[in-house]
Design a protein around this motif. Structure first.
Motif, short mmCIF file in Angstrom:
data_model
loop_
_atom_site.label_atom_id
_atom_site.label_comp_id
_atom_site.label_asym_id
_atom_site.label_seq_id
_atom_site.Cartn_x
_atom_site.Cartn_y
_atom_site.Cartn_z
N GLU A 221 56.89 84.00 43.31
CA GLU A 221 56.78 83.15 42.12
C GLU A 221 57.45 81.80 42.34
O GLU A 221 58.59 81.73 42.78
N GLU A 222 56.74 80.75 41.98
CA GLU A 222 57.32 79.40 42.06
C GLU A 222 58.39 79.20 40.99
O GLU A 222 59.45 78.63 41.25
N ARG A 223 58.10 79.66 39.77
CA ARG A 223 59.04 79.56 38.65
C ARG A 223 59.09 80.88 37.91
O ARG A 223 58.06 81.51 37.70
N PHE A 224 60.29 81.27 37.49
CA PHE A 224 60.42 82.46 36.65
C PHE A 224 61.78 82.45 35.96
O PHE A 224 62.73 81.83 36.43
N PHE A 225 61.83 83.13 34.82
CA PHE A 225 63.08 83.36 34.11
C PHE A 225 63.58 84.77 34.45
O PHE A 225 62.79 85.70 34.60
N LEU A 226 64.90 84.88 34.52
CA LEU A 226 65.54 86.19 34.69
C LEU A 226 66.68 86.28 33.68
O LEU A 226 67.46 85.34 33.54
N MET A 227 66.73 87.40 32.98
CA MET A 227 67.82 87.63 32.04
C MET A 227 68.66 88.81 32.51
O MET A 227 68.12 89.86 32.84
N LYS A 228 69.97 88.60 32.52
CA LYS A 228 70.92 89.69 32.74
C LYS A 228 71.25 90.25 31.35
O LYS A 228 71.75 89.51 30.49
N GLU B 73 77.63 86.40 33.58
CA GLU B 73 77.85 86.59 32.16
C GLU B 73 76.75 87.52 31.68
O GLU B 73 75.71 87.64 32.30
N SER B 74 77.03 88.18 30.60
CA SER B 74 76.02 89.08 30.05
C SER B 74 76.12 89.01 28.53
O SER B 74 77.19 89.29 27.98
N PRO B 75 75.06 88.57 27.90
CA PRO B 75 73.74 88.22 28.43
C PRO B 75 73.74 86.85 29.09
O PRO B 75 74.58 86.00 28.78
N GLN B 76 72.78 86.67 29.99
CA GLN B 76 72.63 85.41 30.70
C GLN B 76 71.17 85.22 31.05
O GLN B 76 70.52 86.15 31.54
N ALA B 77 70.65 84.02 30.80
CA ALA B 77 69.27 83.69 31.17
C ALA B 77 69.32 82.61 32.25
O ALA B 77 70.09 81.65 32.13
N ILE B 78 68.50 82.79 33.28
CA ILE B 78 68.46 81.86 34.41
C ILE B 78 67.02 81.49 34.69
O ILE B 78 66.15 82.37 34.75
N LEU B 79 66.77 80.21 34.88
CA LEU B 79 65.44 79.75 35.29
C LEU B 79 65.50 79.42 36.77
O LEU B 79 66.35 78.62 37.21
N PHE B 80 64.62 80.04 37.54
CA PHE B 80 64.51 79.79 38.98
C PHE B 80 63.27 78.96 39.26
O PHE B 80 62.20 79.23 38.70
N VAL B 81 63.42 77.95 40.10
CA VAL B 81 62.29 77.14 40.56
C VAL B 81 62.41 77.04 42.08
O VAL B 81 63.47 76.66 42.61
N ASN B 82 61.34 77.41 42.76
CA ASN B 82 61.32 77.38 44.23
C ASN B 82 62.51 78.13 44.83
O ASN B 82 63.14 77.66 45.78
N GLY B 83 62.82 79.28 44.26
CA GLY B 83 63.86 80.14 44.81
C GLY B 83 65.28 79.76 44.48
O GLY B 83 66.21 80.39 44.97
N LYS B 84 65.47 78.74 43.65
CA LYS B 84 66.82 78.31 43.31
C LYS B 84 67.00 78.24 41.79
O LYS B 84 66.09 77.84 41.08
#
Length: 110
Positions: free
Chosen positions: A18-25, A76-87
């Motif tokens: 995936e080029e872009r994705f969100f991940l939530m802890k 942190e929990s909860p935590q949302a992170i947006l990844f673009v191009n693996g970062k």
């Protein structure tokens, strides 16, 4: 649609695919995390552009720790992170996880 990640291997495949994705802890036992998860879920259901994933901290502690170590993002929990191009290009936590903040992050990082 939310998809659950359980392992470092699944995460590594996702980064390559995936080029872009969100991940939530997400913590399964924290009421703040429960409220943030509901916001995250609303965001996921309302858009189709960016894939949305989550990990349950209690079920995937090695993955949660790997993300913290690899990307130097304090856990942190909860935590949302947006990844673009693996970062990771954006992250927020706790009460700041709202549909609007996720939409804004997506627009700012197109």
């Amino acid at each position: 649609m939310l998809k659950k990640l359980d392992s470092v291997e699944q995460f590594d495949e996702l980064v390559e695919k995936e080029e872009r994705f969100f991940l939530m802890k997400h913590s399964l036992t924290c009421p703040i995390s429960g409220a943030a998860y509901q916001e995250y879920q609303k965001y996921a259901e309302g858009q189709q552009q960016i894939p949305t994933y989550f990990l349950a901290v209690q079920d995937a502690r090695p993955l949660s720790s790997e993300i913290e170590d690899r990307f130097q993002i304090k856990h942190e929990s909860p935590q949302a992170i947006l990844f673009v191009n693996g970062k990771p290009v954006w992250n927020t936590s706790h009460w700041k996880i709202k549909v609007k903040s996720l939409e804004d992050a997506a627009k700012e990082n197109e």
